[in-house]
Design an enzyme around this catalytic site. Sequence first.
Site, PDB file in Angstrom:
ATOM      1  N   CYS A 155      31.765  45.364  35.492  1.00  0.00           N
ATOM      2  CA  CYS A 155      32.155  43.951  35.534  1.00  0.00           C
ATOM      3  C   CYS A 155      32.456  43.407  34.141  1.00  0.00           C
ATOM      4  O   CYS A 155      33.467  42.740  33.922  1.00  0.00           O
ATOM      5  CB  CYS A 155      31.064  43.130  36.221  1.00  0.00           C
ATOM      6  SG  CYS A 155      29.457  43.161  35.395  1.00  0.00           S
ATOM      7  N   GLU A 174      37.113  40.798  40.299  1.00  0.00           N
ATOM      8  CA  GLU A 174      35.869  41.377  39.790  1.00  0.00           C
ATOM      9  C   GLU A 174      35.891  42.892  39.929  1.00  0.00           C
ATOM     10  O   GLU A 174      36.642  43.452  40.746  1.00  0.00           O
ATOM     11  CB  GLU A 174      34.674  40.827  40.566  1.00  0.00           C
ATOM     12  CG  GLU A 174      34.721  41.186  42.030  1.00  0.00           C
ATOM     13  CD  GLU A 174      33.486  40.805  42.806  1.00  0.00           C
ATOM     14  OE1 GLU A 174      33.512  40.892  44.041  1.00  0.00           O
ATOM     15  OE2 GLU A 174      32.478  40.421  42.190  1.00  0.00           O
ATOM     16  N   HIS A 180      25.916  39.985  36.741  1.00  0.00           N
ATOM     17  CA  HIS A 180      27.307  40.217  37.142  1.00  0.00           C
ATOM     18  C   HIS A 180      28.191  39.130  36.532  1.00  0.00           C
ATOM     19  O   HIS A 180      27.729  38.019  36.240  1.00  0.00           O
ATOM     20  CB  HIS A 180      27.425  40.198  38.671  1.00  0.00           C
ATOM     21  CG  HIS A 180      28.771  40.609  39.181  1.00  0.00           C
ATOM     22  ND1 HIS A 180      29.370  41.804  38.856  1.00  0.00           N
ATOM     23  CD2 HIS A 180      29.646  39.978  39.999  1.00  0.00           C
ATOM     24  CE1 HIS A 180      30.540  41.897  39.454  1.00  0.00           C
ATOM     25  NE2 HIS A 180      30.741  40.787  40.148  1.00  0.00           N
TER      26      HIS A 180
END
Length: 453
Positions: A366, A427, A415
Amino acid sequence: MSVVAVRCSMRRTVRGVLAGALTLAVAFAVPGTGAAVPPPPPNPSDSEIDAGHAEVEATARRVGELTNRLAEAEARLQQLVDEVAYKMEQASKALVDLERAEAAARRAAEDARAARREADAADSAIEQARKRLDEFAAASYRQGSTVGSITGFLGVSGPKDLLDRAEMLDLVSRSQLDVLDDLERARVHKTNKDSLARKALENAQAKRAAAEAAKRAADAAKAAAIQARSQQQRQTERIENTKAEVERELAEARENVAALEGQRRRYEEWLEAKRREEEEARRRAAEAAAAAAAAAAAQNRPVPAGSPVPGISGRGNIETVIGRAMSQLGVQYAWGGGNAYGPTLGIRDGGVADAFGDYAKVGFDCSGLMVYAFAGAGVPLPKYSGYQYNTGMRVPLSQVRRGDMLFWGPNGGTHVALYLGSGMMVEAPYSGGVVRVSSVRYGGIQPYAVRIL
């Protein structure tokens, strides 16, 4: 016109766009008094552009539908993952219960055996006491000394001896009877204890049978939950693959429409340039006629003004960042992967990522995707979402806008994703996944977004 025909038409016109754009750019880049407007570039029809927009809208609707289906599938998958964990715990509990029931049954069996031995011993003692009492009674009868018999008092020397003899015989008799009563009570107690022990053994054996049945049921439920989770995982992956394919179709349709619209803009710019050229020619002709009428010797012809160079307006750094992130759709997730130049080989984490083989994959995690995206705008980011959360300006989620970063977990350390607008984000999700566009998940999200540009 069919969608296939529209696509073919779009591709033909896109090839014409590049040639027309190059010619127009050269003409505008060289200002001068005699610069002429080049031949007109291709001009797509309104129906072609409308058909392109219709295809974009239809494909976008399919992407939206698949996004909703994927969100539902992922929610169901998470529910099944939780159910598997619960069923595994229930199976573990059933195993412990079975072990306890088996241990209780073993103890109950041992208690029953001990009670049986005690009852048997009590019966034996009673039998021996009865034999001794019978022997005493027989001996008293033979000697004529039973309780209350006259012979038991013969030979006494006086009243005191007579009382002593009576008391002795009474004590012996009562002592034997008391012993017999005590033994009888002990036998009854031992027999009751044996009965209770056997009852306890039966209960323990019944509980063990129930625990065995519960364990079989728990194991079956666990196996069913694992199978359901696997099936849902496959269904989720199929939806993801379909969504990725439709997203590629949507990107292609948008590019085709953008090319047609760009070609239309260039054609309109050509029309404007042509209009200016014709106005300039008319102005020059008027000036020449006026000068000739004033004096035949006057040769001062006005120099035509150069055509203005049109400005080239880019979409800005935010769109550059988003474009770089979107260009990686479908690239596999690799924990620790990605830098400013693109996807890289993942690294080991000693856990989940290793189980998925991320260390042998080339891709993004990420934070690596954010590093690559913002590098396109000349913004270096640290390779850790927690540090990225402390970069730039924080804005409340209610004020989030396209190009902001969203974070999850304590201090943003779990994240990070890039917000696209309209509740969507791009993402690199997790091991086993790929770079994707998904709906914003608000569970565990940080209350602030980070704005870099």
